[in-house]
Design an enzyme around this catalytic site. Structure first.
Site, mmCIF file in Angstrom:
data_model
loop_
_atom_site.group_PDB
_atom_site.id
_atom_site.type_symbol
_atom_site.label_atom_id
_atom_site.label_comp_id
_atom_site.label_asym_id
_atom_site.label_seq_id
_atom_site.Cartn_x
_atom_site.Cartn_y
_atom_site.Cartn_z
ATOM 1 N N GLU A 331 -1.331 -2.868 -0.283
ATOM 2 C CA GLU A 331 -2.328 -3.079 -0.964
ATOM 3 C C GLU A 331 -3.674 -3.308 -0.015
ATOM 4 O O GLU A 331 -4.756 -3.150 -0.833
ATOM 5 C CB GLU A 331 -2.129 -4.886 -1.074
ATOM 6 N N TYR A 414 2.722 7.118 -8.447
ATOM 7 C CA TYR A 414 3.035 6.913 -7.218
ATOM 8 C C TYR A 414 3.736 7.969 -6.374
ATOM 9 O O TYR A 414 3.272 8.520 -5.476
ATOM 10 C CB TYR A 414 3.771 5.521 -7.023
#
Length: 509
Positions: A331, A414
């Protein structure tokens, strides 16, 4: 295929050897920068938000503008496994009423479609438009980005925000249960938040610099300013919350946790945020904002990024929180790949999620080699073994609604994207690849990047067109596999023979 297998095997064998043993103030507003001015009262007991927002902007279309009002998505029921995964099965709907929509101070008749409001315009484009709206919202209760529990209210994608219009037209995408279905441009925010005494907040703004008005008994008004950011997120917390704080360069890093959370795990999460910010500062470009908050929320959103603030659900604050450290790093990487350099997260999710995941792998490789090696191998496996996805015509470079499930989204967006970048790293070396990424970030800083932006950067750095390489990796075009392998091998040989780094751009900031 054989050449890719050779590269993958070489990567596996070299992992243990290649891993080592161990803002300035927010930039000022630009000409024609959009300005959001909001004034809201939040009642934590009733779970209500009431207020107004004024948007000052230069129109890109003389006849109309569009505004995303994402809370509208939670005023109706959604069915299906993907919605259950996002929101949970025990969902309470919210309410949202917008009224008195004005343009240049005059009422207008608007059209609502899903979570998008079409606003008619009639003014000349030679001056900015002022659009204002009053709204009242009762919060939904769910496991997602905007909800509440007994100790906090977390507000992600809660303020009305202008839709983007570019060369492809207006982007009016609905709320999707997969990925992050958002696309926004940088703007300035002035947000006044009134709360009852006993509550505190963390937001996209530099909260420590907020002006706090105590003049009304029993409540406090926070005057929050955020300059040149992509969105504005906010968390309201009761007195059970505390934070750990460390300064990294010019940025105060604060990690918020509650009574009853594991103190040790909160410390580990804070260490992850601090170390990751330090590392990414050194590798990609110095973080320009003066505060970064990692905030414990409820629900099961895992982690969710916003400018200068990320949400982390409570599972990450349990003793030995499941994957918490890595989630914080990922994050934090989004503060570069999403926040600092934006992209269309609906149509090109690989540009933020895949790049943030590569940055996570690079950090772990440098700081925590064993954890890094395990995660790199897992991503390489998931990102390079793709026959099923080829057969199903799935690829990283597709829109969110084309993904049938979260597993395919993770494997392609991803894993395959981060695998592509790791292959470049194997060919070029870490230093060279990170120099190219710095150039990419610097070139697109505070703007919007797209696939063409990355192709241009990569082609320039390689000295020849990277189209075939990207078609193979991002579009899963198997007809380009051999050409992509040859291109990568040429890159490797050129680096081995010459090793000339890209000249650093000397653009004026």
């Amino acid at each position: 295929m054989r050449k890719w297998l050779i590269v993958l095997v070489s990567t596996v064998l070299s992992l243990s050897l290649s891993f080592p043993a161990v803002a300035n103030e927010k930039e000022g507003p630009r000409p024609e920068q959009t300005l959001y001015k909001a004034d809201v009262h939040i009642d934590p007991k009733k779970k209500q938000v009431e207020g107004s927002v004024e948007i000052q902007f230069w129109p890109k279309d003389a006849s109309h503008a569009y505004v995303h009002v994402y809370p509208l998505a939670f005023t109706k029921e959604h069915k299906g496994e993907l919605w259950d995964e996002l929101l949970g099965k025990e969902v309470e709907l919210g309410t949202y009423d917008e009224n008195r929509i004005l343009v240049q101070g005059k009422p207008v008749a608007v059209k609502r479609t899903g979570n998008v409001i079409e606003v008619p315009l009639s003014e000349e484009q030679s001056r900015p438009i002022v659009l204002s709206m009053d709204f009242t919202m009762t919060l939904p209760q769910n496991e997602g980005r905007m909800s509440y529990d007994e100790h906090a209210i977390w507000l992600g994608n809660w303020l009305p925000i202008l839709a983007v219009k570019d060369q492809r037209g207006w982007h009016l995408d609905p709320y999707e249960p997969i990925g992050d279905p958002f696309f926004s441009e940088n703007a300035d925010y002035q947000v006044n938040v009134t709360l009852p005494d006993g509550y505190q907040l963390a937001s996209t703004a530099t909260d420590q610099a907020a002006i706090v008005d105590h003049s009304t008994p029993g409540q406090r008004e926070f005057q929050l300013d955020a300059i040149n950011v992509r969105d504005f997120a906010l968390v309201i917390m009761d007195s059970t919350y505390h934070f750990k704080e460390t300064k990294v360069g010019n940025t105060e890093v604060r990690t918020w946790y509650r009574n009853g959370d594991s103190e040790e795990q909160a410390s580990r999460n804070h260490t992850a945020a601090v170390e990751a910010l330090q590392y990414f500062n050194s590798q990609f470009e110095t973080y320009p904002y003066t505060e970064y908050d990692v905030v414990r929320v409820g629900g099961s959103i895992n982690g969710m990024e916003y400018p200068s603030i990320v949400f982390l659900d409570g599972r990450h604050y349990l003793p030995n929180g499941d994957n918490a450290f890595v989630t914080v790093v990922h994050e934090t990487a989004h503060q570069w790949f999403y926040s600092l350099i934006g992209n269309n997260q609906v149509d090109e999710a690989w540009l933020d999620e895949g790049f943030a995941e590569y940055a996570t792998l690079a950090f772990l490789a440098a700081k925590y080699p064993k954890v890094g090696a395990d995660r790199v191998l897992r991503r390489l496996k998931q990102g390079t073994i793709t026959p099923y996805y080829v057969q199903e015509h799935l690829r990283p470079g597709q829109t969110l609604h084309a993904f049938p499930d979260n597993e395919s989204y993770s494997d392609l967006v991803y894993s395959r994207t981060s695998s592509m970048l790791w292959m470049l790293r194997e060919a070029w070396g870490e230093e060279r690849l990170h120099e190219v990424l710095r150039h990419y970030v610097s070139t697109n800083r505070f703007g919007i990047a797209n696939a063409a932006s990355w192709k241009a950067t990569l082609s320039e750095a390689a000295g020849e067109d990277a189209g075939a390489f990207l078609s193979y990796w991002i579009n899963l075009d198997m007809s380009k596999q051999e050409e992509a392998a040859i291109w990568l091998e040429k890159l490797r040989q050129n680096q081995k023979n010459h090793g000339h780094p890209m000249e650093k751009e000397k653009a004026e900031k």
